[in-house]
Design an enzyme around this catalytic site. Structure first.
Site, PDB file in Angstrom:
ATOM      1  N   THR A   1       0.852  -1.203   0.000  1.00 50.44           N
ATOM      2  CA  THR A   1       0.000   0.000   0.000  1.00 50.44           C
ATOM      3  C   THR A   1       0.883   1.248   0.000  1.00 50.44           C
ATOM      4  O   THR A   1       0.410   2.338   0.324  1.00 50.44           O
ATOM      5  CB  THR A   1      -0.928   0.032   1.243  1.00 50.44           C
TER       6      THR A   1
ATOM      7  N   ARG B   1       3.984   2.483  -2.540  1.00 52.78           N
ATOM      8  CA  ARG B   1       4.004   2.936  -3.928  1.00 52.78           C
ATOM      9  C   ARG B   1       4.421   1.734  -4.784  1.00 52.78           C
ATOM     10  O   ARG B   1       5.296   0.956  -4.382  1.00 52.78           O
ATOM     11  CB  ARG B   1       5.015   4.073  -4.143  1.00 52.78           C
TER      12      ARG B   1
ATOM     13  N   GLU C   1       0.623   3.744 -12.473  1.00 53.30           N
ATOM     14  CA  GLU C   1      -0.826   4.009 -12.329  1.00 53.30           C
ATOM     15  C   GLU C   1      -1.287   5.008 -13.377  1.00 53.30           C
ATOM     16  O   GLU C   1      -0.551   5.960 -13.658  1.00 53.30           O
ATOM     17  CB  GLU C   1      -1.097   4.577 -10.922  1.00 53.30           C
TER      18      GLU C   1
ATOM     19  N   HIS D   1      -5.683   2.125  -5.824  1.00 54.10           N
ATOM     20  CA  HIS D   1      -5.128   3.187  -4.973  1.00 54.10           C
ATOM     21  C   HIS D   1      -6.235   3.844  -4.130  1.00 54.10           C
ATOM     22  O   HIS D   1      -6.549   5.027  -4.305  1.00 54.10           O
ATOM     23  CB  HIS D   1      -4.390   4.237  -5.827  1.00 54.10           C
TER      24      HIS D   1
HETATM   25  O1  LIG Z   1      -1.144   9.970   0.891  1.00 51.21           O
HETATM   26  C1  LIG Z   1      -0.675   9.302  -0.019  1.00 51.21           C
HETATM   27  O2  LIG Z   1       0.534   9.336  -0.313  1.00 51.21           O
HETATM   28  C2  LIG Z   1      -1.521   8.430  -0.800  1.00 51.21           C
HETATM   29  O3  LIG Z   1      -1.057   7.624  -1.542  1.00 51.21           O
HETATM   30  C3  LIG Z   1      -2.977   8.572  -0.668  1.00 51.21           C
HETATM   31  O4  LIG Z   1      -3.619   7.347  -0.917  1.00 51.21           O
END
Ligand SMILES: O=C(O)C(=O)CO
Length: 334
Positions: free
Chosen positions: A244, A246, A275, A293
């Site tokens: 979750t 990148r 993405e 995302h």
């Molecule tokens: O806050 C962030 O960096 C996000 O990826 C939001 O989902």
């Protein structure tokens, strides 16, 4: 005396009341440009001259592209603060901002609960082979034939957390409630208080011994492809991975291969290397649980993130400082 000027890159969707406090103290300017070429022309036309603070959203990358040297050269020289709405700021070249005397803020902590919640959801879903069952049911085949192989309980399993910042620690707290044993690797070891019983191990040990690996590290030039073919080879066979953070902290093509060979048994993903494109090898593989995302996609968290970013804008306009400057710029004079 003329009023300060604030540039709004993207839009305010929730925190309208807080944003009004900015409109009360500054002139808000929105670019007319719809893409990077137009934006650079607009900057050079002088239309944005005098701006000292910019608020930007993740999606505003569609208008400006990445915030890099070329863009900073085009920006009016008056710009001093860039307030990013998001925890991850990989769209912004921080050394280039520092060289251009632009200070950058992000939204740490505001995202922690929502992102950790989705991490746990992906973790359980991937451990339990839920995507296979969900897909079979939607195709009118109940559990499918053959049915999904049996999943695993989280209780007693080792959860390796790579990147033990706010989100990583929040994941650890929630995973403990599921009876998981927490280990982590980080650039530096945390204090015992922040560790809260989590065991600090080397990256090699984390990869070799974790049953589940959660990626919670920021993306920057030194963390790109932290997990690639050599790291997949070190992992415990049959590992479950959740990302979750990148997409690009993991080599997506190598992940597809590791899933195909069974080295990785299943994966839960919220983020992708390019993405909104998704590697076809991920879409085709039934052992992949995917969401687009949505880590912070809740009303409460989006509101919190906007308000946090607005706090930074207000402080920049009124006092020439930021509430949450990015760590790379901590200690630099404003
Ligand atoms: O806050 C962030 O960096 C996000 O990826 C939001 O989902």
């Amino acid at each position: 005396m003329s009023r300060p000027k604030v540039l709004l890159l993207g839009k305010i969707d929730h925190a309208h009341v807080a944003w009004q406090t900015i409109a009360d103290i500054a002139d808000v300017i929105q670019p007319k440009a719809t893409n990077r070429d137009e934006f650079i022309v607009e900057c050079k036309s002088g239309a944005l001259d005098g701006i000292s603070v910019a608020y930007r959203t993740f999606d505003s990358v569609k208008i400006t592209g990445k915030i890099d040297s070329e863009l900073l050269d085009a920006f009016p020289k008056s710009i001093k603060f860039l307030c990013h709405n998001g925890a991850g700021y990989d769209q912004i070249d921080i050394p280039a901002c520092t060289a251009h005397d632009v200070r950058v803020s992000n939204t740490p902590t505001a995202v922690d609960d929502a992102t950790a919640d989705v991490t746990i959801w992906l973790l359980i879903g991937a451990l339990r082979n839920l995507p296979i069952g969900i897909q079979a049911l939607r195709a009118g085949k109940w559990r499918g034939s053959p049915p999904p192989k049996l999943g695993h309980d989280p209780q007693g399993k080792i959860l390796g957390i790579l990147g033990m910042g706010g989100i990583g620690r929040n994941v650890a707290t929630k995973a403990r409630a599921f009876g998981m044993r927490i280990r982590y690797h980080n650039r530096s070891r945390l204090s015992p208080e922040l560790e809260d019983g989590a065991e600090y191990v080397s990256l090699e040990t984390l990869l070799a011994e974790s049953d589940v690996l959660s990626l919670n590290l920021p993306l920057n030039p030194s963390t790109r492809h932290t997990i690639a073919a050599p790291q997949f080879a070190l992992m415990k066979p049959g590992i479950v991975i959740v990302n979750t953070a990148r997409g690009a902290v993991m080599d997506e093509a190598a992940l597809v291969d590791a899933l195909a060979s069974g080295q990785v048994s299943s994966v839960g993903l919220d983020v992708y290397e390019n993405e909104p494109e998704i590697h076809p090898g991920l879409l085709e593989n039934p052992n992949v649980l995917l969401v687009p995302h949505m880590g912070t996609w809740t009303q409460e968290t989006q509101q919190k993130m906007e308000e946090w970013t607005i706090d930074n804008v207000r402080l920049a306009v009124k006092e020439g400082k930021l509430k949450s400057i990015v760590p790379e710029q901590t200690g630099l004079a404003a």
